[in-house]
Design an enzyme around this catalytic site. Structure first.
Site, short mmCIF file in Angstrom:
data_model
loop_
_atom_site.label_atom_id
_atom_site.label_comp_id
_atom_site.label_asym_id
_atom_site.label_seq_id
_atom_site.Cartn_x
_atom_site.Cartn_y
_atom_site.Cartn_z
CG ASP A 18 49.86 33.47 37.93
OD1 ASP A 18 48.71 32.92 38.55
OD2 ASP A 18 50.78 33.44 38.62
N GLY A 19 47.48 35.50 38.13
CA GLY A 19 47.09 36.60 38.99
C GLY A 19 45.61 36.78 39.21
NE ARG A 22 49.08 35.91 42.85
CZ ARG A 22 49.98 35.86 41.95
NH1 ARG A 22 51.10 36.66 42.33
NH2 ARG A 22 50.00 35.18 41.16
CD1 TRP A 23 42.78 42.58 39.35
CD2 TRP A 23 40.86 41.49 39.68
NE1 TRP A 23 41.62 43.44 38.89
CE2 TRP A 23 40.49 42.87 38.98
CE3 TRP A 23 39.91 40.57 39.93
CZ2 TRP A 23 38.98 43.02 39.01
CZ3 TRP A 23 38.47 40.89 39.81
CH2 TRP A 23 38.17 42.17 39.22
CB SER A 63 48.89 24.02 34.76
OG SER A 63 48.65 23.90 36.26
CG ASN A 66 46.03 25.35 37.36
OD1 ASN A 66 46.19 26.07 36.35
ND2 ASN A 66 46.80 25.75 38.43
C1 IPE Z 1 50.11 28.96 35.89
O1 IPE Z 1 49.72 29.51 36.93
C2 IPE Z 1 49.20 28.06 35.27
C3 IPE Z 1 48.05 29.01 34.53
C4 IPE Z 1 48.24 30.42 34.29
C5 IPE Z 1 47.13 28.23 33.88
P1 IPE Z 1 49.70 29.07 38.47
O2 IPE Z 1 49.08 29.84 39.08
O3 IPE Z 1 49.12 27.73 38.30
O4 IPE Z 1 51.36 28.87 38.66
P2 IPE Z 1 52.00 28.89 40.04
O5 IPE Z 1 51.56 28.13 41.00
O6 IPE Z 1 52.16 30.35 40.51
O7 IPE Z 1 53.61 28.40 39.79
C1 IPE Z 2 45.76 32.26 36.92
O1 IPE Z 2 45.32 32.78 37.94
C2 IPE Z 2 44.63 31.41 36.28
C3 IPE Z 2 44.73 30.06 36.44
C4 IPE Z 2 45.68 29.66 36.93
C5 IPE Z 2 43.49 29.03 36.22
P1 IPE Z 2 45.54 32.12 39.32
O2 IPE Z 2 44.01 31.57 39.98
O3 IPE Z 2 46.57 31.42 39.57
O4 IPE Z 2 45.61 33.51 40.52
P2 IPE Z 2 46.72 33.63 41.64
O5 IPE Z 2 48.15 33.24 41.12
O6 IPE Z 2 46.52 32.75 42.64
O7 IPE Z 2 46.57 35.09 41.87
MG MG Z 3 48.58 31.69 39.93
#
Ligand code: IPE
Ligand code: IPE
Ligand code: MG
Length: 244
Positions: A18-19, A22-23, A63, A66
């Site tokens: 995750d992240g 935001r990165w 997910s 997602n």
């Molecule tokens: C979890 O991250 C799913 C994946 C890393 C693929 P999300 O960014 O979707 O989760 P939430 O929304 O912060 O719970």
């Molecule tokens: C994780 O990064 C990748 C996926 C969920 C596909 P995010 O896209 O959730 O990144 P943040 O949480 O918005 O920073």
């Molecule tokens: Mg995320």
């Protein structure tokens, strides 16, 4: 020489990557750039896991929830996934890495499904490490699918209710045949599971780091693994009696 004591290395590591968004935001870039950089981190962690002897690596890549993201972001993620699969086949073959997937993959675009199942097929006899990509994956959906499968077997009188043991349920999940994760890593500092492997994580050790996924590299991975090696996994018992 491996950079880590191989004794008590987790057999199965699961990661909530995750992240990425935001990165990118912190760097004034768009979210897709974060996903691109995230894919590079995936490469490094996959290769390194194989190198140090992790047997099972399961990555939460996309997910069920997602799908709610803007269409252009979903499209960019699918494109990146296609590219990743194409570019990693050679590496997987050379290093004996077998690919698997869990999730409602029938929802993925046709081109992604094609390359995904083609790669799974081509790597099916590799067994040094199994890389499982959770795609269109949701833990509740997985349990629901298992319940429906089991209920159908009862309805057809193929099994009796008393045959539904923990093992039977495990075998009805997408992860049938896989050991439960020993270690769950989540990047970006969120203290939640976000619908990942709800059944399978019941006794997993959890490691959460504030590092955003694109910045997660070997060193931090090693720190997580070393931290894991200090844990006393009691499994509800009184201590000192690790299950394995
Ligand atoms: C979890 O991250 C799913 C994946 C890393 C693929 P999300 O960014 O979707 O989760 P939430 O929304 O912060 O719970
Ligand atoms: C994780 O990064 C990748 C996926 C969920 C596909 P995010 O896209 O959730 O990144 P943040 O949480 O918005 O920073
Ligand atoms: Mg995320």
């Amino acid at each position: 020489m491996t950079p880590i004591e191989t004794k008590q290395l987790p057999e199965h590591v699961a990661i909530i990557m995750d992240g990425n968004g935001r990165w990118a935001k912190m760097k004034g870039l768009n979210r897709v750039r974060g996903h691109q950089k995230g894919a590079e981190a995936v490469r490094e962690i996959v290769t390194f896991s194989r190198e140090i002897g992790i047997r099972w690596l399961t990555l939460y890549a996309f997910s069920e929830e997602n799908w709610e993201r803007p269409a252009h972001e979903v499209q960019a993620l699918m494109k990146l996934l296609n590219r990743f699969l194409k570019s990693e086949l050679r590496e997987m073959q050379e290093n004996g890495i077998g690919l698997k997937t869990i999730g409602r993959t029938e929802k993925l675009p046709k081109s992604t499904r094609q390359i995904l199942f083609d790669t799974i097929e081509k790597t099916s006899s590799n067994n040094s490490m199994i890389l499982t990509l959770a795609l269109s994956y949701g833990g509740r959906q997985e349990i629901l699918d298992a319940i429906q499968k089991i209920a159908a077997q009862i309805q057809k009188n193929e099994i009796t209710i008393s045959e539904i043991t923990e093992q039977f349920v495990s075998d009805a999940l997408y992860t049938a045949g896989m050991p439960d994760p020993d270690l769950l890593i989540r990047t970006s500092g969120e203290y939640r599971i976000s619908n990942f492997l709800l059944w399978q994580l019941s006794y997993s050790e959890i490691y959460i780091t504030p590092t955003m996924w694109p910045d997660f590299g070997k060193n931090e991975y090693l720190a997580a693994l070393r931290d894991y090696q200090t844990r006393d996994r009691r499994f509800g018992a009184t201590g000192g009696n690790r299950k394995k």
